[in-house]
Scaffold this motif. Structure first.
Motif, short mmCIF file in Angstrom:
data_model
loop_
_atom_site.label_atom_id
_atom_site.label_comp_id
_atom_site.label_asym_id
_atom_site.label_seq_id
_atom_site.Cartn_x
_atom_site.Cartn_y
_atom_site.Cartn_z
N VAL A 24 0.75 -1.28 0.04
CA VAL A 24 0.05 -0.13 0.04
C VAL A 24 0.71 1.30 -0.02
CG1 VAL A 24 -2.10 -1.18 1.18
CG2 VAL A 24 -0.19 -0.16 2.47
N GLY A 25 2.17 1.08 0.08
CA GLY A 25 3.03 2.40 0.20
C GLY A 25 4.47 1.92 0.05
N PHE A 26 5.32 2.96 0.04
CA PHE A 26 6.78 2.66 0.06
C PHE A 26 7.58 3.92 0.05
CE2 PHE A 26 6.15 4.50 -4.13
CZ PHE A 26 7.48 5.03 -4.40
N SER A 27 8.82 3.77 0.63
CA SER A 27 9.56 5.01 0.47
C SER A 27 11.08 4.33 0.31
CB SER A 27 9.83 5.70 1.86
OG SER A 27 10.26 4.76 3.05
N ALA A 28 11.41 5.18 -0.62
CA ALA A 28 12.95 4.64 -1.20
C ALA A 28 14.03 5.48 -1.10
CB ALA A 28 12.85 3.76 -2.46
N ARG A 29 15.24 5.39 -1.23
CA ARG A 29 16.39 6.36 -1.47
C ARG A 29 17.52 5.71 -2.14
NH1 ARG A 29 19.46 8.48 3.66
NH2 ARG A 29 19.83 6.32 4.93
N GLU A 30 18.20 6.51 -2.88
CA GLU A 30 19.39 5.82 -3.35
C GLU A 30 20.59 6.39 -2.39
OE1 GLU A 30 23.23 5.38 -5.06
OE2 GLU A 30 22.37 7.31 -4.86
N THR A 31 21.27 5.54 -2.06
CA THR A 31 22.31 5.79 -0.83
C THR A 31 23.85 5.79 -1.23
OG1 THR A 31 22.52 3.63 -0.24
CG2 THR A 31 20.68 5.00 0.98
N GLY A 32 24.13 5.42 -2.30
CA GLY A 32 25.60 5.43 -3.05
C GLY A 32 25.98 6.89 -3.42
N GLY A 33 24.99 7.74 -3.80
CA GLY A 33 25.64 9.09 -4.03
C GLY A 33 25.94 9.28 -5.35
N ALA A 34 26.32 8.35 -6.29
CA ALA A 34 26.96 8.54 -7.45
C ALA A 34 26.22 8.18 -8.67
CB ALA A 34 28.44 8.29 -7.45
N ALA A 35 25.19 7.29 -8.38
CA ALA A 35 24.73 6.53 -9.51
C ALA A 35 23.19 6.29 -9.26
CB ALA A 35 25.61 5.37 -9.91
N SER A 36 22.52 6.00 -10.20
CA SER A 36 21.18 5.77 -10.27
C SER A 36 20.90 4.29 -9.52
CB SER A 36 20.42 5.77 -11.39
OG SER A 36 20.72 5.16 -12.49
N ALA A 37 19.78 4.07 -9.00
CA ALA A 37 19.38 2.56 -8.83
C ALA A 37 17.82 2.36 -9.30
CB ALA A 37 19.51 2.50 -7.23
N ALA A 59 20.59 9.32 -8.48
CA ALA A 59 21.80 9.60 -7.20
C ALA A 59 21.45 10.57 -6.32
CB ALA A 59 23.12 10.09 -8.20
N ASN A 60 21.47 10.38 -5.05
CA ASN A 60 20.84 10.79 -3.87
C ASN A 60 19.47 11.12 -4.03
OD1 ASN A 60 23.48 10.98 -2.48
ND2 ASN A 60 24.27 12.52 -3.86
N GLY A 61 18.72 10.54 -4.85
CA GLY A 61 17.25 10.89 -4.93
C GLY A 61 16.59 9.94 -3.78
N SER A 62 15.28 10.26 -3.81
CA SER A 62 14.36 9.60 -2.86
C SER A 62 12.99 9.64 -3.63
CB SER A 62 14.32 9.90 -1.47
OG SER A 62 14.06 11.38 -1.21
N GLN A 63 12.20 8.83 -3.27
CA GLN A 63 10.71 8.75 -3.62
C GLN A 63 9.93 8.09 -2.38
OE1 GLN A 63 9.28 7.49 -7.30
NE2 GLN A 63 11.66 7.76 -8.08
N ALA A 64 8.68 8.64 -2.15
CA ALA A 64 7.60 7.90 -1.33
C ALA A 64 6.34 8.23 -1.41
CB ALA A 64 8.31 8.42 -0.09
N GLY A 65 5.47 7.37 -1.32
CA GLY A 65 4.15 7.61 -1.21
C GLY A 65 3.06 6.52 -0.99
N SER A 66 1.88 6.66 -0.96
CA SER A 66 0.73 5.81 -0.78
C SER A 66 0.39 5.30 -2.28
CB SER A 66 -0.25 6.33 -0.12
OG SER A 66 -0.15 6.67 1.15
N ILE A 67 0.15 3.95 -2.50
CA ILE A 67 -0.19 3.72 -3.95
C ILE A 67 -1.48 2.97 -3.73
CG2 ILE A 67 2.41 3.45 -4.72
CD1 ILE A 67 2.24 0.57 -4.06
N PRO A 68 -2.03 2.64 -4.76
CA PRO A 68 -3.36 1.80 -5.02
C PRO A 68 -3.07 0.41 -4.52
CG PRO A 68 -3.16 3.22 -7.07
CD PRO A 68 -1.94 3.47 -6.32
#
Length: 93
Positions: A24-37, A59-68
């Motif tokens: 029903v939801g997630f939170s995620a972040r890239e933790t390496g700092g130099a590349a996408s995941a 790189a260094n990005g994050s996303q979070a949210g509720s989803i269907p």
């Protein structure tokens, strides 16, 4: 009420949940700092399971949210790719 499943920073694939559940939801972040995941959530116990959701992290990005609500019948397998690393929390019922 949703239950949190934390997944530590890593680049390796991992079985997050075994058995039927609903995401029903997630939170995620890239933790390496130099590349996408990329994080692909599959229904099953390995990387051959049906794709149910995909998260791309810059790189260094994050996303979070509720989803269907997304039903998983066998479990949630986290298939990680890209050269970055990811840290996740999945919210299931």
């Amino acid at each position: 009420m949703a239950r949190a499943i934390p997944l530590a920073t890593n680049t390796a694939d991992v079985q997050a949940v075994t058995g039927a559940c609903t995401l029903v939801g997630f939170s995620a972040r890239e933790t390496g700092g130099a590349a996408s995941a990329d994080v692909t959530l599959r229904d099953g116990t390995d990387a051959s399971g049906a794709i149910k959701a995909i998260v791309r992290l810059v790189a260094n990005g994050s996303q979070a949210g509720s989803i269907p609500a997304v039903d998983f019948t066998t479990g949630i397998f986290v298939d990680r790719s890209g050269t970055g690393s990811s840290e996740l929390v999945l919210y299931i019922q």
